[in-house]
Each structure stands twice: as structure tokens, then as C-alpha cells.
Design a protein around this motif. Structure first.
Motif, PDB file in Angstrom:
ATOM      1  N   LEU A 269       7.148   4.104   3.484  1.00 57.17           N
ATOM      2  CA  LEU A 269       7.657   3.235   2.423  1.00 57.17           C
ATOM      3  C   LEU A 269       7.179   1.804   2.595  1.00 57.17           C
ATOM      4  O   LEU A 269       6.809   1.136   1.623  1.00 57.17           O
ATOM      5  N   ILE A 270       7.188   1.318   3.823  1.00 57.05           N
ATOM      6  CA  ILE A 270       6.768  -0.064   4.078  1.00 57.05           C
ATOM      7  C   ILE A 270       5.291  -0.248   3.755  1.00 57.05           C
ATOM      8  O   ILE A 270       4.904  -1.199   3.054  1.00 57.05           O
ATOM      9  N   ILE A 271       4.448   0.660   4.262  1.00 61.09           N
ATOM     10  CA  ILE A 271       3.003   0.530   4.055  1.00 61.09           C
ATOM     11  C   ILE A 271       2.660   0.566   2.571  1.00 61.09           C
ATOM     12  O   ILE A 271       1.885  -0.257   2.062  1.00 61.09           O
ATOM     13  N   LEU A 272       3.247   1.524   1.846  1.00 60.47           N
ATOM     14  CA  LEU A 272       2.928   1.642   0.424  1.00 60.47           C
ATOM     15  C   LEU A 272       3.493   0.466  -0.377  1.00 60.47           C
ATOM     16  O   LEU A 272       2.846  -0.015  -1.317  1.00 60.47           O
ATOM     17  N   HIS A 273       4.676  -0.017  -0.007  1.00 61.17           N
ATOM     18  CA  HIS A 273       5.236  -1.185  -0.692  1.00 61.17           C
ATOM     19  C   HIS A 273       4.324  -2.404  -0.516  1.00 61.17           C
ATOM     20  O   HIS A 273       4.025  -3.115  -1.489  1.00 61.17           O
ATOM     21  N   GLU A 274       3.898  -2.631   0.714  1.00 55.65           N
ATOM     22  CA  GLU A 274       3.034  -3.791   0.972  1.00 55.65           C
ATOM     23  C   GLU A 274       1.658  -3.618   0.330  1.00 55.65           C
ATOM     24  O   GLU A 274       1.043  -4.593  -0.086  1.00 55.65           O
ATOM     25  N   LEU A 275       1.177  -2.372   0.250  1.00 54.80           N
ATOM     26  CA  LEU A 275      -0.077  -2.127  -0.472  1.00 54.80           C
ATOM     27  C   LEU A 275       0.066  -2.508  -1.943  1.00 54.80           C
ATOM     28  O   LEU A 275      -0.894  -2.933  -2.593  1.00 54.80           O
ATOM     29  N   GLY A 276       1.288  -2.354  -2.469  1.00 57.78           N
ATOM     30  CA  GLY A 276       1.542  -2.742  -3.848  1.00 57.78           C
ATOM     31  C   GLY A 276       1.334  -4.229  -4.083  1.00 57.78           C
ATOM     32  O   GLY A 276       1.012  -4.650  -5.199  1.00 57.78           O
TER      33      GLY A 276
END
Length: 446
Positions: free
Chosen positions: A17-24
Motif C-alpha cells: 500500500l505504501i509503495i503504490l500510494h507513493e508511486l501515485g
């Protein structure tokens, strides 16, 4: 082993969740020519577990698993790098970009959270379908042992038919619609009754030591025999169904409790159903009125034994778009309902707010991919909604100021943004301390 599986699922889900959120945030920032100085999983307070610079960005893993971040040049964020803001704006900085581009960058993380949740629900529908327990097939009502419920007038055997305004079609509808429900409707001996729930029931429930509400009544199927059990070595096999104790017929586990309470420190005669044959075995009851035997029951066993009927709805690839959408919107609505109850002091729901330990305990101690992905999807929704809150230091706070700028045509000063970021930071710290403090309080005193 169970706690290791829980921690593994927690860290895997949180990291994803963290990685994908920050990729956003990262991807639109790069697309708009904005420099990203850091991309971190977890926080690197004082030092990093790993870091590597690729191009203009340092990618790393911190040691504090409380979230993650991207550091975007020319933006007042949690790093509070105010010195850089004193210099003239550079073309590659966040503050030099048009307001609409900055808005997209700030909304990127939340958008990814919602898209991820929908995609997970889509594939859960397509691969696994919907498996539910038909509430109308429950024969003898539900188990009610929580004193909060018995004090309100509920009894074991009540058959729940409506929770608030929601009809109970499946067993999952009871728990799924309980938060915010003002009334519970049930049938008892063929007569329909309705009980009005106290306004502060959620607060009372959070204060209680019981974690259950209405449970399905279950038979006693033999599972693991504890090493400390007095019945270690008895003629028992996994899957044996207890049919009677001391000649008293036994259909449900809750019917066994009074029998064992009368037989502490004694032996009892137990009739077991094994491979369609009845056998008799003598078992010992310890001083705590226990056999020392875990239940080996599964939903499939209960269906095979005729205790209820499970339904499975399968989706084609095309139908999964609608199935995933219904799950997604349903969970978003329920989470907003939870926030509404938490925000109302009269409900006492704030007492149930938990931190990382509470999230850890949401994951089961056995590995199930459907369960893992369902929990991860809900956490993604939760992360997205919370980040939209108009609190400075959260994405929603930045969006609030950007919308003000786009409407008024005036950009808040850097000094104002510094103050707002500081206030937001302390609000967030307060919320984190409150949530995790609740976890610690419950662990020590409940």
C-alpha cells in the motif's frame, strides 16, 4: 507460527500500500518534470536500512514502519526543508508548476489507493466469486454470550432478520451493517421483535472484554488436542463429532458448557460420530471445565452436517467489473459510516480506534489469499479516505489549499504553509498517539 504469519501479512500488505500510494505521487511528478529527491518505504529517521541513488532520486527503505514518503523539490512537506524554499523557484520544483499539475500530483496517491482497492475486488470476484452463508438456512438462531447483548434482551437462539434498515440475507450482513444501526430485528419462537440499541453501544462494546457479537451456533468437532490436556492419548480423531455427553444429546457447542461446569475434575461419557458410526469414549474434564481440545470445525464441515447452506455466486470476466464495483462502493460507504460514528462523541466509537497493533490483529494467523487481499483492499480504502481529510500535512490538506488557490487566484504564502504544516504535523502525531495508545491500554487493562 501463527504470529509470524500475521506479521508477514501485515508487513506485505502495508508495504504494498505504501509503495503504490507513493508511486501515485511519484509518477505524475516525473511526468510534469518535477524533481523527486527521495522515494522511501518506511521512515529513515537518522539512518536507512537501504538506499541507492538512481538518477536524481534516492530510493531507500527506512527502519521505522509507520509509512513512507516521496520528497518532492520545492514543496513544503513533512521534511520541513524551509531553507530551500528561501531560494528563487527553479523550473523543476513543485512550487513552479501550474496549480492543476500540483493538484494531480497531490491526488495521485489517493487515486491509486482507490483504483487498487477496485482492482483487487474485481479479481476477487472473477477468481473466487462470492461465498456467503444463507441466513435463512440457520436452524436454531445465533449464539449470544456477550453481556452487553443479553442485558439488552437478546438470547441465544434469536434469529437476526434485520440490522438497522438492512435485511439480513447472508450471515455477513449482520457484522457488515452493525456499525451505526439503531435497531436490531429478530424472531424468537416465531415472533418478530425489535430492540433499540443504545446510542453509546459502540463505546460500551469497545470497553468490554468480549470481541464477539452475534455468532453462529456450532457443533463440537474434535481438532487439535493440547499437550497439557488430560485427554492426551484418548481415542480421538480429527473430525469426530460430539453427539452426546453423559447421555444428554448435544447439537451445539454452547450446550456443552453447563454440562462441563457440573463435571469439573470428573470423567464424562462422550458419544462420538466417526465415519457414520457412533462410538463411546470416556473423557476427563479439568478444573476449568475444559476438555483441553480445540475445535477442528470448518464452514464446509458445517454445511456437510446440515447446519447451514453456503451459496456461491460466480462471475464472468465482464460481470466481475460490476461485482468489483459493488464491493468497492459498499466498503467505501461503510468506512465513511464508521468515521461518522467515530466523529460523534455520543456514540463512544472513538474508543474503538486502533493503531498498528489493531491492524495487525485484523489479519488471521493462517494464510488465506482471498482473506489477505480482501483486508488489503479495505486498508487501501481506509488509507485513501484518511489521506483525503483536510488536515495540513496530509494529501487532503494540500488539496484544500490548492483548491483555494485555484478558486481565489491567490497562492498561500510559504510562511503560512510552514505554519499549517507544523500544525498538521502535531495533529497527526496526536492522532497516531491516540490510536496506538488505545491499543496499549486495551492490551494492558482488557
Amino acid at each position: 507460527m501463527g504470529i509470524i504469519i500475521q506479521i508477514s501479512q501485515f508487513l506485505l500488505g502495508l508495504s504494498l500500500l505504501i509503495i503504490l500510494h507513493e508511486l501515485g505521487h511519484f509518477i505524475p511528478a516525473k511526468l510534469f518534470g518535477t524533481r523527486v529527491e527521495k522515494f522511501y518505504l518506511f521512515f529513515d529517521v537518522k539512518f536507512s536500512l537501504f538506499k541507492k541513488k538512481i538518477g536524481e532520486t534516492v530510493y531507500g527503505i527506512g527502519w521505522l514502519p509507520l509509512g513512507g514518503y516521496v520528497k518532492i523539490s520545492g514543496m513544503i512537506d513533512e521534511s520541513m526543508d524551509t531553507e530551500a524554499m528561501k531560494e528563487e523557484p527553479k523550473p523543476w520544483e513543485f512550487r513552479s508548476k501550474p496549480a492543476w499539475q500540483r493538484l494531480i500530483i497531490m491526488l495521485g496517491g489517493v487515486i491509486v489507493n482507490f483504483v487498487l482497492a477496485y482492482v483487487i475486488y474485481f479479481f476477487l470476484s472473477f477468481i473466487y466469486g462470492d461465498k456467503n452463508i444463507d441466513a435463512t438456512s440457520i436452524q436454531d438462531g445465533y449464539l449470544v454470550e456477550n453481556p452487553l447483548l443479553t442485558d439488552l434482551g437478546f438470547k441465544t437462539g434469536d434469529n437476526i432478520t434485520k440490522v438497522g434498515d438492512h435485511d439480513v440475507k447472508y450471515v455477513s450482513d449482520i457484522k457488515g451493517n452493525f456499525i451505526g444501526a439503531k435497531t436490531i430485528t429478530f424472531t424468537r419462537n416465531g415472533v418478530e421483535q425489535t430492540i433499540t440499541m443504545p446510542v453509546d453501544f459502540l463505546g460500551q462494546f469497545s470497553d468490554s472484554k468480549r470481541r464477539d457479537l452475534f455468532e453462529m451456533r456450532r457443533p463440537f468437532v474434535i481438532g487439535a488436542i493440547q499437550d497439557s490436556s488430560l485427554n492426551k492419548g484418548a481415542n480421538l480423531k480429527d473430525g469426530d463429532l460430539i453427539k452426546a455427553v453423559n447421555g444428554k444429546a448435544l447439537k451445539y457447542f454452547d450446550e456443552l458448557t453447563p454440562i462441563l461446569n457440573e463435571s469439573k475434575g470428573k470423567e464424562v461419557s462422550v458419544t462420538l460420530l466417526r465415519d457414520q458410526e457412533l462410538i463411546t469414549e470416556t473423557l476427563k474434564v479439568d478444573n476449568n471445565a475444559k476438555f483441553g481440545i480445540s475445535s477442528g470445525l470448518t464452514h464446509q464441515m458445517m454445511q456437510d452436517l446440515g447446519y447451514f447452506t453456503m451459496t456461491t455466486k460466480e462471475y464472468s470476466f465482464g460481470e466481475s467489473f460490476g461485482g468489483g464495483y459493488n464491493k468497492f462502493t459498499g466498503q467505501v460507504g461503510k468506512y465513511f459510516g464508521q468515521l461518522k460514528e467515530i466523529g460523534n462523541p455520543e456514540t463512544g466509537a472513538y474508543k474503538g480506534v486502533g493503531g498498528f497493533y489493531a491492524i495487525l490483529n485484523v489479519f488471521p494467523d493462517t494464510w488465506s489469499w482471498p482473506v489477505f487481499w480482501s483486508i488489503t483492499a479495505f486498508l487501501s480504502i481506509m488509507l485513501g479516505v484518511l489521506n483525503l481529510l483536510p488536515i495540513p500535512a496530509l494529501d487532503g490538506g494540500h488539496v484544500m489549499f490548492l483548491l483555494y488557490e485555484m478558486v481565489s487566484g491567490r497562492k498561500p504564502s510559504d510562511k503560512f504553509m510552514e505554519y499549517a504544516q507544523t500544525v498538521g504535523f502535531f495533529i497527526l502525531i496526536g492522532l497516531v498517539l491516540f490510536a496506538n495508545g488505545n491499543d496499549i491500554f486495551k492490551a494492558i487493562f482488557k
